[in-house]
Design a protein around this motif. Structure first.
Motif, PDB file in Angstrom:
ATOM      1  N   ASP A  46       0.819  -1.206   0.000  1.00  0.00           N
ATOM      2  CA  ASP A  46       0.000   0.000   0.000  1.00  0.00           C
ATOM      3  C   ASP A  46       0.855   1.259   0.000  1.00  0.00           C
ATOM      4  OD1 ASP A  46      -2.833  -0.790   0.008  1.00  0.00           O
ATOM      5  OD2 ASP A  46      -2.263  -1.893   1.801  1.00  0.00           O
ATOM      6  N   GLU A  47       0.186   2.382  -0.227  1.00  0.00           N
ATOM      7  CA  GLU A  47       0.871   3.661  -0.343  1.00  0.00           C
ATOM      8  C   GLU A  47       0.073   4.743   0.378  1.00  0.00           C
ATOM      9  OE1 GLU A  47       0.803   3.594  -4.688  1.00  0.00           O
ATOM     10  OE2 GLU A  47       2.990   3.404  -4.695  1.00  0.00           O
ATOM     11  N   ALA A  48       0.707   5.901   0.561  1.00  0.00           N
ATOM     12  CA  ALA A  48       0.081   7.130   1.032  1.00  0.00           C
ATOM     13  C   ALA A  48      -0.682   6.917   2.341  1.00  0.00           C
ATOM     14  CB  ALA A  48      -0.827   7.695  -0.060  1.00  0.00           C
ATOM     15  N   GLU A  49      -1.957   7.367   2.377  1.00  0.00           N
ATOM     16  CA  GLU A  49      -2.701   7.359   3.631  1.00  0.00           C
ATOM     17  C   GLU A  49      -2.955   5.943   4.148  1.00  0.00           C
ATOM     18  OE1 GLU A  49      -5.731   7.636   0.277  1.00  0.00           O
ATOM     19  OE2 GLU A  49      -3.840   8.617   0.807  1.00  0.00           O
ATOM     20  N   ASP A  50      -3.002   4.959   3.247  1.00  0.00           N
ATOM     21  CA  ASP A  50      -3.183   3.578   3.697  1.00  0.00           C
ATOM     22  C   ASP A  50      -2.010   3.139   4.560  1.00  0.00           C
ATOM     23  OD1 ASP A  50      -5.604   3.298   2.400  1.00  0.00           O
ATOM     24  OD2 ASP A  50      -4.712   2.524   0.569  1.00  0.00           O
ATOM     25  N   VAL A  51      -0.810   3.577   4.201  1.00  0.00           N
ATOM     26  CA  VAL A  51       0.375   3.224   4.983  1.00  0.00           C
ATOM     27  C   VAL A  51       0.327   3.892   6.353  1.00  0.00           C
ATOM     28  CG1 VAL A  51       2.893   3.369   5.107  1.00  0.00           C
ATOM     29  CG2 VAL A  51       1.779   2.813   2.941  1.00  0.00           C
ATOM     30  N   GLU A  73       7.474  -1.887   6.364  1.00  0.00           N
ATOM     31  CA  GLU A  73       8.231  -1.497   5.181  1.00  0.00           C
ATOM     32  C   GLU A  73       7.246  -1.324   4.025  1.00  0.00           C
ATOM     33  OE1 GLU A  73      11.325  -4.363   4.513  1.00  0.00           O
ATOM     34  OE2 GLU A  73      12.268  -4.000   6.462  1.00  0.00           O
ATOM     35  N   ALA A  74       7.061  -0.093   3.572  1.00  0.00           N
ATOM     36  CA  ALA A  74       6.095   0.217   2.516  1.00  0.00           C
ATOM     37  C   ALA A  74       6.802   0.228   1.171  1.00  0.00           C
ATOM     38  CB  ALA A  74       5.433   1.557   2.788  1.00  0.00           C
ATOM     39  N   TYR A  75       6.553  -0.793   0.350  1.00  0.00           N
ATOM     40  CA  TYR A  75       7.256  -0.940  -0.921  1.00  0.00           C
ATOM     41  C   TYR A  75       6.524  -0.293  -2.090  1.00  0.00           C
ATOM     42  CZ  TYR A  75      10.234  -4.442   1.394  1.00  0.00           C
ATOM     43  OH  TYR A  75      11.119  -5.083   2.215  1.00  0.00           O
ATOM     44  N   GLY A  76       5.225  -0.066  -1.946  1.00  0.00           N
ATOM     45  CA  GLY A  76       4.470   0.572  -3.024  1.00  0.00           C
ATOM     46  C   GLY A  76       4.651  -0.131  -4.349  1.00  0.00           C
ATOM     47  N   GLY A  77       4.970   0.656  -5.381  1.00  0.00           N
ATOM     48  CA  GLY A  77       5.096   0.114  -6.729  1.00  0.00           C
ATOM     49  C   GLY A  77       6.286  -0.790  -6.927  1.00  0.00           C
ATOM     50  N   GLU A  78       7.227  -0.802  -5.974  1.00  0.00           N
ATOM     51  CA  GLU A  78       8.401  -1.670  -6.075  1.00  0.00           C
ATOM     52  C   GLU A  78       8.221  -2.961  -5.285  1.00  0.00           C
ATOM     53  OE1 GLU A  78      11.686   0.677  -4.774  1.00  0.00           O
ATOM     54  OE2 GLU A  78      11.831   1.778  -6.664  1.00  0.00           O
ATOM     55  N   GLY A 336     -13.694  -0.674   3.999  1.00  0.00           N
ATOM     56  CA  GLY A 336     -13.538   0.478   3.131  1.00  0.00           C
ATOM     57  C   GLY A 336     -12.284   0.384   2.295  1.00  0.00           C
ATOM     58  N   SER A 337     -11.219  -0.193   2.874  1.00  0.00           N
ATOM     59  CA  SER A 337     -10.001  -0.440   2.096  1.00  0.00           C
ATOM     60  C   SER A 337      -9.852  -1.913   1.771  1.00  0.00           C
ATOM     61  CB  SER A 337      -8.769   0.048   2.858  1.00  0.00           C
ATOM     62  OG  SER A 337      -8.623  -0.630   4.095  1.00  0.00           O
ATOM     63  N   GLU A 338     -10.340  -2.772   2.648  1.00  0.00           N
ATOM     64  CA  GLU A 338     -10.338  -4.214   2.408  1.00  0.00           C
ATOM     65  C   GLU A 338     -11.664  -4.787   2.908  1.00  0.00           C
ATOM     66  OE1 GLU A 338      -5.605  -5.316   2.775  1.00  0.00           O
ATOM     67  OE2 GLU A 338      -6.826  -5.372   4.584  1.00  0.00           O
ATOM     68  N   GLN A 339     -12.328  -5.560   2.076  1.00  0.00           N
ATOM     69  CA  GLN A 339     -13.600  -6.133   2.508  1.00  0.00           C
ATOM     70  C   GLN A 339     -13.356  -7.231   3.542  1.00  0.00           C
ATOM     71  OE1 GLN A 339     -17.235  -5.783   0.037  1.00  0.00           O
ATOM     72  NE2 GLN A 339     -15.940  -6.826  -1.425  1.00  0.00           N
ATOM     73  N   PRO A 340     -14.143  -7.270   4.606  1.00  0.00           N
ATOM     74  CA  PRO A 340     -13.942  -8.273   5.650  1.00  0.00           C
ATOM     75  C   PRO A 340     -13.966  -9.700   5.107  1.00  0.00           C
ATOM     76  CG  PRO A 340     -15.510  -6.623   6.372  1.00  0.00           C
ATOM     77  CD  PRO A 340     -15.241  -6.359   4.924  1.00  0.00           C
ATOM     78  N   VAL A 341     -13.091 -10.528   5.653  1.00  0.00           N
ATOM     79  CA  VAL A 341     -12.984 -11.920   5.211  1.00  0.00           C
ATOM     80  C   VAL A 341     -13.492 -12.889   6.269  1.00  0.00           C
ATOM     81  CG1 VAL A 341     -11.031 -11.424   3.701  1.00  0.00           C
ATOM     82  CG2 VAL A 341     -10.599 -12.097   6.083  1.00  0.00           C
TER      83      VAL A 341
END
Length: 413
Positions: A46-51, A73-78, A336-341
């Protein structure tokens, strides 16, 4: 999560190449912090506000544990490049988000023994179908975190303008085509349906499932499957909708046209919900239409899990963190960011009573008997690239290649 699950074709290419390389030295790290705590590195895509939100959750875990320290560790696009490189050098993060198990399973810890220790109720609280997408060859490599299926979004204002009834969960593709034609005829400058001109092969297989076929059999054979009569019917239907002018094939998912109010319907995952609400659209969503006489429709799953590196020095501590991250508390917080499982969270939050979420769970329930070709075909990354080019030739308005010939050629690989 959204970016990871939307780019399903990219992962295996770099991952399988690097995983086959020579291992590194692991850096000589004993897996402990300076004050003796078990050190856990946690990689997110994830990126930005999610991180920022995830960091707050990590901080809470660290505050509650004197013996474990987790570093986010936020890797984003990498993400894919770093995970594959870390596995190749035996320096992968201890815990990581994961979905492409066929590419990365050799670098992951098998989790069935950990799950068994938690008791039967632990595993039973997760939606059954999600285990299929977090396992490979009968072994579990990830604990489900979030998911989306696909469903049919529709613009209520356009349906009102066209003076036709809104879609329902029992629609067939014949119903969709009829509505798409009416919208195109009655609503100036609008098309009835939008879809991707170069669809992701991973996603598009769900339409074949709904019509009684798939890209391949259980042994990965394409011939007689990808180019079956039923498969050709699906591709021909989409091409006909475009060629006859009541659907538009777009560069992206079809969502841009839908949000702009230029198309009445499109099919996508629950990722669209937030953007549609932000656009203040009057929209609805129902299950994917079925093919007449073929039983319920099916959906592909975009599923994320949490995995442990096979080379982690603190696997028990990593498991403790995974249990926290997949707990009822955090499953609820991430709505809202991930649907409950978890069944318990879906029930407590009354998700099935919310019309914007219920169709995705209903599609989940009726899609459990299908296994994506990516889990069956060893050379999936190569095949997916070739299929993507074939699909574009079929749906690109400048080519409109013959469906039967194209699929026959694609199956002969």
């Amino acid at each position: 999560m959204k970016k990871r699950l939307a780019s399903i074709l990219i992962l295996a290419m770099a991952g399988t190449m690097i995983l086959g390389g020579c291992g590194g030295n692991g850096g000589g790290d004993d897996g402990k912090t300076s004050d003796g705590k078990a050190k856990i590195r946690f990689a997110t895509w994830d990126e930005a506000e999610d991180v920022d939100t995830q960091q707050e959750m990590v901080d809470r875990f660290n505050e509650a544990h004197d013996d474990i320290e987790v570093t986010l560790e936020a890797y984003g696009g990498e993400f894919d490049t770093k995970i594959a490189a870390g596995m190749g050098s035996k320096d992968a993060p201890d815990v990581m988000y994961m979905w492409n198990y066929p590419a990365y399973a050799n670098g992951l810890e098998e989790l069935d023994s950990y799950i068994d220790k938690e008791g039967a109720d632990y595993k039973a609280n997760f939606y059954d179908t999600l285990w299929n997408y977090n396992s490979l060859n009968g072994k579990t490599y990830g604990i489900p975190v979030g998911f989306t299926t696909h469903a049919l979004f529709y613009n209520k204002a356009i349906f009102k303008e066209a003076q036709i009834e809104e879609p329902t969960d029992d629609w067939t593709w014949d119903d969709l085509i009829k509505a798409a034609k009416t919208i195109t005829e009655k609503c100036e400058g609008k098309k009835g349906f939008s879809f991707q001109m170069k669809p992701d092969p991973y996603d598009f297989e769900m339409y074949l499932w709904s019509n009684g076929t798939a890209y391949c059999d259980d042994e990965g054979n394409l011939e007689g499957n990808l180019n079956s009569k039923e498969a050709k019917e699906v591709f021909q239907m989409f091409q006909d909708m475009e060629e006859e002018g009541y659907a538009v094939a777009t560069e992206k998912s079809g969502g841009d046209e839908f949000r702009a109010g230029s198309t009445g319907m499109y099919i996508y995952g629950s990722w669209a919900i937030d953007s549609l609400n932000e656009a203040e659209m009057d929209w609805g969503v129902v299950k994917i239409p079925s093919f007449a006489g073929k039983g319920p429709s099916a959906s592909i799953l975009s599923s994320s899990g949490l995995s442990i590196s096979k080379d982690s020095k603190n696997k028990e501590a990593a498991w403790e963190f995974i249990k926290y991250w997949t707990s009822e508390e955090l499953n609820t917080e991430r709505i809202g960011s991930e649907q409950p499982v978890l069944y318990s969270v879906v029930e407590a939050e009354k998700m099935m009573e919310k019309p914007e979420y219920a169709p995705f769970y209903e599609m989940l329930e009726q899609s459990g008997d299908y296994t994506p070709a990516s889990f069956k075909v060893e050379r999936w990354s190569e095949l997916a690239e070739n299929l993507s080019l074939t699909f574009e030739e079929v749906f690109n308005p400048s080519s409109m290649a013959d469906v039967s010939d194209s699929l026959d050629t694609a199956a002969d690989q």
